[in-house]
Design a protein around this motif. Structure first.
Motif, short mmCIF file in Angstrom:
data_model
loop_
_atom_site.label_atom_id
_atom_site.label_comp_id
_atom_site.label_asym_id
_atom_site.label_seq_id
_atom_site.Cartn_x
_atom_site.Cartn_y
_atom_site.Cartn_z
N UNK A 1 0.83 -1.20 0.00
CA UNK A 1 0.00 0.00 0.00
C UNK A 1 0.87 1.26 0.00
N UNK A 2 1.93 1.24 0.79
CA UNK A 2 2.81 2.41 0.86
C UNK A 2 3.51 2.67 -0.48
N UNK A 3 3.88 1.60 -1.15
CA UNK A 3 4.50 1.77 -2.48
C UNK A 3 3.52 2.44 -3.44
N UNK A 4 2.26 2.01 -3.38
CA UNK A 4 1.24 2.61 -4.24
C UNK A 4 1.00 4.07 -3.86
N UNK A 5 1.00 4.35 -2.57
CA UNK A 5 0.84 5.74 -2.12
C UNK A 5 1.98 6.60 -2.64
N UNK A 6 3.20 6.07 -2.54
CA UNK A 6 4.35 6.82 -3.02
C UNK A 6 4.27 7.12 -4.51
N UNK A 7 3.81 6.15 -5.27
CA UNK A 7 3.67 6.36 -6.72
C UNK A 7 2.62 7.43 -7.01
N UNK A 8 1.63 7.55 -6.13
CA UNK A 8 0.57 8.53 -6.33
C UNK A 8 0.90 9.91 -5.80
N UNK A 9 2.09 10.06 -5.22
CA UNK A 9 2.51 11.37 -4.75
C UNK A 9 2.34 11.63 -3.28
N UNK A 10 1.93 10.64 -2.52
CA UNK A 10 1.75 10.82 -1.08
C UNK A 10 3.10 10.83 -0.37
N UNK A 11 3.28 11.82 0.50
CA UNK A 11 4.54 11.96 1.23
C UNK A 11 4.35 11.86 2.74
N UNK A 12 3.09 11.82 3.18
CA UNK A 12 2.82 11.80 4.62
C UNK A 12 1.64 10.89 4.93
N UNK A 13 1.82 10.03 5.92
CA UNK A 13 0.72 9.22 6.47
C UNK A 13 0.44 9.75 7.86
N UNK A 14 -0.76 10.27 8.07
CA UNK A 14 -1.15 10.84 9.36
C UNK A 14 -2.17 9.92 10.02
N UNK A 15 -1.76 9.27 11.09
CA UNK A 15 -2.64 8.39 11.85
C UNK A 15 -3.46 9.22 12.83
N UNK A 16 -4.76 9.10 12.80
CA UNK A 16 -5.58 9.80 13.79
C UNK A 16 -5.88 8.84 14.95
N UNK A 17 -4.83 8.28 15.48
CA UNK A 17 -4.87 7.35 16.61
C UNK A 17 -3.47 7.27 17.19
N UNK A 18 -3.34 6.55 18.29
CA UNK A 18 -2.05 6.42 18.95
C UNK A 18 -1.25 5.25 18.41
N UNK A 19 -1.91 4.11 18.25
CA UNK A 19 -1.22 2.91 17.77
C UNK A 19 -0.81 3.03 16.31
N UNK A 20 0.29 2.36 15.97
CA UNK A 20 0.79 2.41 14.59
C UNK A 20 1.21 1.03 14.09
N UNK A 21 0.63 -0.02 14.70
CA UNK A 21 0.98 -1.38 14.31
C UNK A 21 0.49 -1.74 12.91
N UNK A 22 -0.38 -0.92 12.33
CA UNK A 22 -0.90 -1.19 10.98
C UNK A 22 -0.09 -0.50 9.89
N UNK A 23 1.04 0.10 10.26
CA UNK A 23 1.90 0.77 9.29
C UNK A 23 3.26 0.09 9.27
N UNK A 24 3.76 -0.22 8.08
CA UNK A 24 5.10 -0.77 7.93
C UNK A 24 6.08 0.40 7.95
N UNK A 25 6.62 0.68 9.11
CA UNK A 25 7.46 1.87 9.28
C UNK A 25 8.77 1.79 8.50
N UNK A 26 9.33 0.59 8.39
CA UNK A 26 10.57 0.44 7.64
C UNK A 26 10.34 0.71 6.15
#
Length: 331
Positions: free
Chosen positions: A60-85
């Motif tokens: 998903x992040x690769x697709x976001x990057x191809x679409x021009x997204x530079x920031x993922x903003x979580x409106x929560x505290x946990x971040x286990x659903x994001x591949x940070x690496x």
């Protein structure tokens, strides 16, 4: 900045619009969650705003990057659903809401504990049918009982303070002990003490590889017979099938959860008109000593307002090239 907001419910839109009056971003709302099938909706948006069950894995992040997204903003505290690496490798920044309202979640945990102990849910259903029998509704005094708090961060400490107010003996476990927890009247448990003495166990730790299924068949076998288990943190902390076994045997006296390890695709949706294909959850909600709420512990006016304001402020920081106060690194 153009922001694609996924998993957007009416309360998200209302509070994000209000917070955006001070920030001036362009918000595009999508009720669907972010995943492989919906990621194309974010094309052309510099930022995406996601919630707990949205998926931001490497694909998903690769697709976001191809679409021009530079920031993922979580409106929560946990971040286990994001591949940070993966995000770091792609040059995508990740921010979260570090602190919104520990009171909201802690108070909900206390409400669940009181409800499952005093059978409030069963009493409510009975009286709707004019059944005022008290048979099977007996609970126990919380005063004098031992309550274990697993995870003594901000939320865990607020919950501990509430329990101390009830007159409970509060014990805790955390990899990083907190002097504030002890100042409230709690103390850190000795090895094996939680299982042996806790009448109630409440989970307030993040979901990490280390804490995944921290409640399992082994830990349940060491629990005090009849103990109550509360989870308002992340569903993956609990091995649900093991919990069902402990409920069946009577080893576990009751369960109240606001989160479920397979909640993605279920929670935050009205599924009352269809057959839900989840046999584990179906089993769970048949037990009379189980309460399930749909990940609503955060849902107070104060908490949602802070979440939205913090999230949009982070986007403004990013757009302005300022240091990101709430950035999440790959560690």
């Amino acid at each position: 900045m153009e922001i694609a907001v996924f998993s957007a419910k009416s309360y998200d839109r209302q509070h994000l619009d209000a917070a955006n009056a001070a920030e001036g971003h362009q918000l595009k709302y999508f009720e669907v969650p972010l995943d492989n099938e919906t990621v194309g909706l974010a094309a052309g948006h510099g930022a995406v705003c996601i919630f707990v069950n949205d998926r931001a894995d490497a694909t998903v992040l690769e697709a976001l990057g191809r679409g021009g997204t530079k920031l993922v903003a979580l409106r929560c505290t946990g971040f286990n659903n994001v591949d940070l690496k993966a995000a770091q490798a792609l040059g995508i920044k990740v921010v979260r809401v570090v602190d919104y309202s520990p009171n909201a979640v802690a108070e909900h945990a206390a409400a669940l504990l009181m409800a499952v102990n005093r059978k409030i849910h069963r009493a409510y259903n009975r009286t709707r049918d004019f059944n005022f029998s008290l048979e099977g509704l007996m609970g126990f005094d919380l005063c004098g009982k031992t309550v274990a708090v697993i995870g003594t961060g901000k939320i865990g400490r607020v919950f501990a303070k509430i329990m101390v107010g009830f007159g409970c003996n509060v014990i805790g476990y955390d990899k990083y002990p907190s002097p504030e927890f002890e100042a409230l009247g709690g103390r850190y448990a000795d090895e094996g003490e939680i299982g042996a003495s806790a009448d109630c166990i409440s989970l307030h730790c993040p979901l990490t590889p280390e804490t995944h299924h921290i409640i399992n068949a082994e830990t349940l076998s060491r629990a005090k017979p009849g103990a109550l288990l509360i989870n308002t943190s992340r569903g993956g902390l609990i091995d649900t099938e093991a919990v069902i076994g402990a409920l069946r045997s009577g080893q576990l006296g009751g369960l109240a959860i606001d989160v479920y390890e397979q909640e993605a695709g279920l929670f935050f949706r009205d599924l009352s008109g269809i057959i839900v294909d989840d046999s584990v959850l179906q089993q769970l909600i048949t037990f009379p000593n189980v309460i399930v709420t749909g990940h609503q512990a955060f849902l107070t006016r104060e908490a949602v307002t802070t979440i939205c304001e913090t999230t949009l402020r982070s986007v403004t920081e990013f757009e302005s090239g300022k240091p990101l106060t709430n950035e999440v690194g790959a560690g």
